[in-house]
Structure formats: structure tokens, C-alpha cells
Scaffold this motif. Structure first.
Motif, PDB file in Angstrom:
ATOM      1  N   UNK A   2       0.830  -1.212   0.000  1.00 23.88           N
ATOM      2  CA  UNK A   2       0.000   0.000   0.000  1.00 23.88           C
ATOM      3  C   UNK A   2       0.861   1.257   0.000  1.00 23.88           C
ATOM      4  N   UNK A   3       1.935   1.257   0.774  1.00 23.80           N
ATOM      5  CA  UNK A   3       2.806   2.427   0.808  1.00 23.80           C
ATOM      6  C   UNK A   3       3.486   2.639  -0.547  1.00 23.80           C
ATOM      7  N   UNK A   4       4.013   1.574  -1.123  1.00 18.26           N
ATOM      8  CA  UNK A   4       4.679   1.706  -2.415  1.00 18.26           C
ATOM      9  C   UNK A   4       3.712   2.177  -3.499  1.00 18.26           C
ATOM     10  N   UNK A   5       2.487   1.675  -3.449  1.00 19.39           N
ATOM     11  CA  UNK A   5       1.498   2.065  -4.459  1.00 19.39           C
ATOM     12  C   UNK A   5       1.088   3.525  -4.330  1.00 19.39           C
ATOM     13  N   UNK A   6       1.352   4.131  -3.174  1.00 23.44           N
ATOM     14  CA  UNK A   6       1.019   5.542  -2.978  1.00 23.44           C
ATOM     15  C   UNK A   6       2.059   6.490  -3.567  1.00 23.44           C
ATOM     16  N   UNK A   7       3.187   5.952  -4.025  1.00 23.90           N
ATOM     17  CA  UNK A   7       4.270   6.766  -4.582  1.00 23.90           C
ATOM     18  C   UNK A   7       4.108   6.833  -6.096  1.00 23.90           C
ATOM     19  N   UNK A   8       3.860   7.994  -6.602  1.00 24.34           N
ATOM     20  CA  UNK A   8       3.606   8.163  -8.037  1.00 24.34           C
ATOM     21  C   UNK A   8       4.908   8.146  -8.831  1.00 24.34           C
ATOM     22  N   UNK A   9       4.875   7.644 -10.071  1.00 23.86           N
ATOM     23  CA  UNK A   9       6.063   7.728 -10.935  1.00 23.86           C
ATOM     24  C   UNK A   9       6.514   9.178 -11.088  1.00 23.86           C
ATOM     25  N   UNK A  10       7.816   9.402 -10.938  1.00 26.64           N
ATOM     26  CA  UNK A  10       8.373  10.741 -11.039  1.00 26.64           C
ATOM     27  C   UNK A  10       8.326  11.542  -9.756  1.00 26.64           C
ATOM     28  N   UNK A  11       7.694  11.013  -8.724  1.00 27.61           N
ATOM     29  CA  UNK A  11       7.559  11.753  -7.462  1.00 27.61           C
ATOM     30  C   UNK A  11       8.899  11.808  -6.723  1.00 27.61           C
ATOM     31  N   UNK A  12       9.213  12.966  -6.164  1.00 31.59           N
ATOM     32  CA  UNK A  12      10.412  13.161  -5.350  1.00 31.59           C
ATOM     33  C   UNK A  12       9.999  13.245  -3.881  1.00 31.59           C
ATOM     34  N   UNK A  13      10.748  12.577  -3.005  1.00 32.64           N
ATOM     35  CA  UNK A  13      10.373  12.534  -1.588  1.00 32.64           C
ATOM     36  C   UNK A  13      11.577  12.113  -0.757  1.00 32.64           C
ATOM     37  N   UNK A  14      11.414  12.173   0.556  1.00 32.26           N
ATOM     38  CA  UNK A  14      12.456  11.743   1.493  1.00 32.26           C
ATOM     39  C   UNK A  14      12.200  10.282   1.860  1.00 32.26           C
ATOM     40  N   UNK A  15      13.080   9.401   1.393  1.00 35.45           N
ATOM     41  CA  UNK A  15      12.920   7.965   1.634  1.00 35.45           C
ATOM     42  C   UNK A  15      12.902   7.639   3.125  1.00 35.45           C
ATOM     43  N   UNK A  16      13.704   8.336   3.909  1.00 31.70           N
ATOM     44  CA  UNK A  16      13.772   8.043   5.347  1.00 31.70           C
ATOM     45  C   UNK A  16      12.403   8.226   5.990  1.00 31.70           C
ATOM     46  N   UNK A  17      11.787   9.365   5.740  1.00 38.20           N
ATOM     47  CA  UNK A  17      10.507   9.655   6.389  1.00 38.20           C
ATOM     48  C   UNK A  17       9.340   8.902   5.748  1.00 38.20           C
ATOM     49  N   UNK A  18       9.333   8.842   4.426  1.00 41.95           N
ATOM     50  CA  UNK A  18       8.182   8.267   3.716  1.00 41.95           C
ATOM     51  C   UNK A  18       8.154   6.743   3.772  1.00 41.95           C
ATOM     52  N   UNK A  19       9.320   6.118   3.703  1.00 43.44           N
ATOM     53  CA  UNK A  19       9.379   4.655   3.630  1.00 43.44           C
ATOM     54  C   UNK A  19       9.970   4.047   4.905  1.00 43.44           C
ATOM     55  N   UNK A  20      11.230   4.360   5.196  1.00 42.11           N
ATOM     56  CA  UNK A  20      11.911   3.675   6.301  1.00 42.11           C
ATOM     57  C   UNK A  20      11.212   3.884   7.637  1.00 42.11           C
ATOM     58  N   UNK A  21      10.932   5.133   7.966  1.00 45.01           N
ATOM     59  CA  UNK A  21      10.328   5.418   9.269  1.00 45.01           C
ATOM     60  C   UNK A  21       8.892   4.933   9.337  1.00 45.01           C
ATOM     61  N   UNK A  22       8.138   5.107   8.255  1.00 43.63           N
ATOM     62  CA  UNK A  22       6.719   4.751   8.322  1.00 43.63           C
ATOM     63  C   UNK A  22       6.529   3.244   8.403  1.00 43.63           C
ATOM     64  N   UNK A  23       7.231   2.483   7.568  1.00 43.00           N
ATOM     65  CA  UNK A  23       7.098   1.028   7.633  1.00 43.00           C
ATOM     66  C   UNK A  23       7.581   0.489   8.975  1.00 43.00           C
ATOM     67  N   UNK A  24       8.701   1.013   9.456  1.00 44.32           N
ATOM     68  CA  UNK A  24       9.240   0.530  10.728  1.00 44.32           C
ATOM     69  C   UNK A  24       8.315   0.879  11.881  1.00 44.32           C
ATOM     70  N   UNK A  25       7.777   2.080  11.886  1.00 46.89           N
ATOM     71  CA  UNK A  25       6.904   2.492  12.989  1.00 46.89           C
ATOM     72  C   UNK A  25       5.598   1.708  12.986  1.00 46.89           C
ATOM     73  N   UNK A  26       5.084   1.367  11.802  1.00 47.82           N
ATOM     74  CA  UNK A  26       3.861   0.559  11.751  1.00 47.82           C
ATOM     75  C   UNK A  26       4.076  -0.795  12.401  1.00 47.82           C
ATOM     76  N   UNK A  27       5.211  -1.428  12.094  1.00 49.69           N
ATOM     77  CA  UNK A  27       5.471  -2.750  12.655  1.00 49.69           C
ATOM     78  C   UNK A  27       5.789  -2.664  14.137  1.00 49.69           C
ATOM     79  N   UNK A  28       6.515  -1.643  14.540  1.00 52.43           N
ATOM     80  CA  UNK A  28       6.833  -1.484  15.955  1.00 52.43           C
ATOM     81  C   UNK A  28       5.562  -1.260  16.767  1.00 52.43           C
ATOM     82  N   UNK A  29       4.649  -0.456  16.253  1.00 50.46           N
ATOM     83  CA  UNK A  29       3.372  -0.239  16.940  1.00 50.46           C
ATOM     84  C   UNK A  29       2.597  -1.546  17.058  1.00 50.46           C
ATOM     85  N   UNK A  30       2.656  -2.381  16.031  1.00 51.25           N
ATOM     86  CA  UNK A  30       1.988  -3.686  16.085  1.00 51.25           C
ATOM     87  C   UNK A  30       2.605  -4.568  17.154  1.00 51.25           C
ATOM     88  N   UNK A  31       3.924  -4.615  17.215  1.00 55.09           N
ATOM     89  CA  UNK A  31       4.599  -5.457  18.201  1.00 55.09           C
ATOM     90  C   UNK A  31       4.279  -5.040  19.630  1.00 55.09           C
TER      91      UNK A  31
END
Length: 410
Positions: free
Chosen positions: A130-159
Motif C-alpha cells: 500500500x505504501x509503495x502504491x502511494x508513490x507516483x512515478x516521477x515523485x520526489x520525496x524523502x525515503x527516510x521519512x516516507x518509507x523507512x520510518x513509516x514502515x518501521x513504525x507501523x510494525x513497531x506499533x503492532x509489536x
């Protein structure tokens, strides 16, 4: 192993404790020199006082496994080169030795076993897709905040069974817990400020803890701790220390290997083409990413007695720092270790998770999250280009990123 004479290595002016070395990514030549000339080396003068460096792979493993002579105990200083501040002397099981360590670790160990991981696979895959599908072709963003932190925080909250809507608080608490107070732009400026934030963390978790006593929770770390006979009545001090450990441990390896792995593939496009042609290489690539990034730079021990170690006389009470970041570049173990090779035959021998009784409880979960991320990226034919210089954390403990600007290729 009692030392009978002072056979200390010459200091040689090398101090690998400076956080700027890692923020500026220029630590490699110093460790190469130490591994070659003084793999067990004493630095007499640093911002953290005198300390011993253990720099070669085999000696790091030897010290890691020697709990009789080298201690993790919080009251002796803890697991970082800088001693735990008195107001933050909060024991967690990683800062304990046997026998105190063993039952506390056992209380949370089920979260990382193979049966538990099978239950997480579909959830991680759905969130990642779902996160990857939200990133449009050609879109520029901060990988740390958009991907690394969000995916990690989702799993940590689950644990932790912590509210997903508040998951970014977990990232903030983790960053505060490990923040260097002398950074150019410190997240907190004093130990008192750090203490106040960690008290806020404890206050946020206390109602969740209370609600899950007597088996009222599900399969999560807080429920496990609240219902284990050894940890159910832990002190407020240990409660904060344990939360600190679980949040930092569940965050830094995965989050920073996600970013470091992308950067390594960007700088080695032949390796990206190799995994694109053969996705079966993904699990081994994940191990190589974790080796190459080495998210935890060091772990510290304290000598419990006068000890002879690799020909050096280490005295009781002295700091002994195990530099994982150096061991993972040891040419005696890893051929051409500065190269990023996704098919490296022994990539899984890396030191990034530690070893022995203190090996990371969540190692398999971290690998699972990273594997699924790259499976989902490759299955979509996605490619990300680095558009600027990465910004690295000012720390000698966590090797990570604060920012990594990228663009999704059209």
C-alpha cells in the motif's frame, strides 16, 4: 585470564569515538589501520574517557561471548561508550548479565520465533504494498521519512500493540533515547530533557500495561511483559529501561538498513541489475545490506576483573568497546569488504545483530521486513534514484540517516 604485566598497546593518537567520523562517513581508514596494527587498542584520551577498542571480527566475537570477564551491567556504565547518566540509570535486560538477564529476555523472545513471523508476513506485505502504491512515478520525496520510518513504525506499533495513529511518537522516543547531546542540532540538549521525554513515554504506556494485566491483552510485547512472573512487577526504573530497549531495538536496525540498502544499490547499479534478474537473491541481499550498513556501530562492555585479552592487559572497570562497524569490514572474514555484493557467500556472518546471549531478539523480524520491502519493489518493477546527498545521524552508536532524497523513476 588475569594480566600479569602491563602490555598495553600504544595509543597512537587514534580515537574512533568521535561521532563526526560517522556523520561524515569517514571512519573506514582508521579501523583498517587498527585491525592491521592494533586490533585491541587503548585510547587514553577521548570525550568519553579512556577506552579499549576491539576491532577484528574474531576478537569481537570472543569478547561478545565472554560474559565472565566482560559485563553489560547498567551500574557499571551500560552498553554504550558514554556511561549511562545517573538520572537515566534504568536497567533493561540488555544491560544485565546472567542470571538477571535470562528470564527477562525469555519473556519477550516469542515475538521473534518462526511461528510468530509467519503470522506477520501477510500484514507486512499488505502495508508495504500500500505504501509503495502511494508513490507516483516521477515523485520526489524523502525515503527516510516516507518509507523507512513509516514502515518501521507501523510494525513497531503492532509489536507493542500501540495505537497506529500515534506510531510516530515511537520514532521520536527512540531518537531521543539515543540522541547525542553534542550534535550540531541536538534533539535534546541535556540529560534532564532526555529524562523528561522518557518519562512521557512511560506515561503513555502505563495505561496500556495496566489494561493488559491478568492476560487481558493479545500477542504483543507489553502483554508478554505484564503477564510474565519475572517482569510483571518490574520497578518504574526498569519499566522505562525496558521500553527504551524494545523501541530502539525494534527501530534502528530495520529503519536504517532500509535506507542504507537503497543507497548501496544506487551506488552499485550492477547489483541492482543482478537482483532484478534473479529475485531469489533477495534474502542474501538483505544480509549484505545489514552487514554493509551496520546500523549499530558499537556495543560496550566493562571488564569485571584484571584480564589478559589478545595480549593486552585490561584492568577491572575499564571500558571495552566492540566495534561492529569494524568487524563487518574485516578482510580475514569478508573478501573485499568495502564492496557491496548481494551474492556474498558469507553475508549472514555479519556482526550487526550481536552474538550469544545478547543477540538481537528481533533479528528475524528485521530480515523479514527488509525482504518483503524488496520483493514488493521488484515485483512492481519500481526503481528509485538518489537525488541528493544523504544526511547521516551524528552518533557513534547508531549508524543511520536523517534524510535521503529520492525520486521514483517514471
Amino acid at each position: 585470564m588475569v594480566a600479569t604485566e602491563d602490555s598495553r598497546a600504544e595509543p597512537g593518537g587514534i580515537d574512533v569515538s568521535d561521532p563526526a567520523l560517522y556523520a561524515e562517513d569517514r571512519w573506514q581508514p582508521l579501523f583498517e589501520k587498527l585491525r592491521r596494527e592494533a586490533p585491541v587498542h587503548r585510547c587514553d584520551d577521548s570525550a568519553y574517557g579512556p577506552y579499549w577498542s576491539v576491532c577484528s571480527y574474531d576478537l569481537i566475537m570472543k569478547a561478545e561471548l565472554d560474559v565472565k570477564h566482560f559485563s553489560n551491567r547498567a551500574d557499571l556504565g551500560g552498553i554504550q561508550i558514554n556511561n549511562i547518566a545517573p538520572e537515566l540509570d534504568r536497567p533493561a535486560f540488555v544491560s544485565m548479565d546472567p542470571p538477571d538477564h535470562t528470564p527477562r529476555r525469555r519473556a519477550v523472545a516469542p515475538i521473534g520465533n518462526r511461528q510468530s513471523l509467519r503470522g506477520y508476513d501477510d500484514l507486512i506485505r499488505a502495508r508495504t504494498g500500500a505504501l509503495l502504491d502511494s508513490i507516483a512515478p516521477g515523485e520526489t520525496f524523502d525515503w527516510v521519512k516516507r518509507v523507512s520510518m513509516d514502515l518501521t513504525s507501523m510494525m513497531l506499533a503492532t509489536m507493542l500493540d500501540f495505537p497506529q495513529a500515534r506510531r510516530h511518537e515511537l520514532m521520536y522516543w527512540s531518537d531521543v533515547a539515543t540522541a547525542n547531546l553534542n550534535a550540531p542540532e541536538p534533539l535534546v540538549k541535556t540529560e534532564a530533557e532526555r529524562y523528561a521525554v522518557l518519562e512521557e513515554m512511560a506515561a503513555a504506556f502505563k495505561p496500556l500495561w495496566d489494561a493488559r494485566k491478568d492476560g487481558q491483552g493479545g500477542f504483543d510485547l507489553i502483554t508478554m511483559l505484564a503477564n510474565d512472573p519475572v517482569t510483571a512487577e518490574m520497578s518504574h526504573v526498569e519499566f522505562i529501561g525496558t521500553l527504551f530497549l524494545l523501541i530502539v531495538g525494534g527501530n534502528d536496525t530495520t529503519r536504517n538498513s532500509m535506507s542504507g540498502g537503497l543507497l548501496a544499490l544506487h551506488r552499485n547499479p550492477d547489483q541492482y541489475e543482478k537482483v532484478k534478474a534473479d529475485p531469489d537473491l533477495i534474502p542474501n541481499m538483505v544480509s549484505e545490506m545489514i552487514r554493509y550498513q551496520t546500523p549499530v556501530i558499537h556495543m560496550r562492555r566493562t571488564a569485571l576483573a584484571d584480564t589478559e585479552f589478545a595480549g593486552q592487559a585490561i584492568r577491572k572497570g575499564e571500558k571495552v568497546v566492540l566495534w561492529y562497524v569494524s568487524g563487518n569490514r574485516d578482510t580475514d572474514i569478508f573478501e573485499d569488504p568495502e564492496a557491496f555484493r548481494i551474492d556474498r557467500p558469507n553475508a549472514r556472518r555479519h556482526l550487526s545483530f550481536g552474538a550469544g546471549i545478547h543477540r538481537c531478539v528481533g533479528d528475524r523480524l528485521a530480515e523479514l521486513q527488509l525482504r518483503i520491502l524488496w520483493e514488493e519493489i521488484l515485483s512492481r518493477g519500481m526503481r528509485f534514484e538518489i537525488t541528493g546527498e544523504p544526511e547521516r545521524i551524528y552518533s557513534n552508536f547508531i549508524r543511520g540517516f536523517t534524510s535521503l532524497p529520492v525520486r521514483r523513476a517514471a
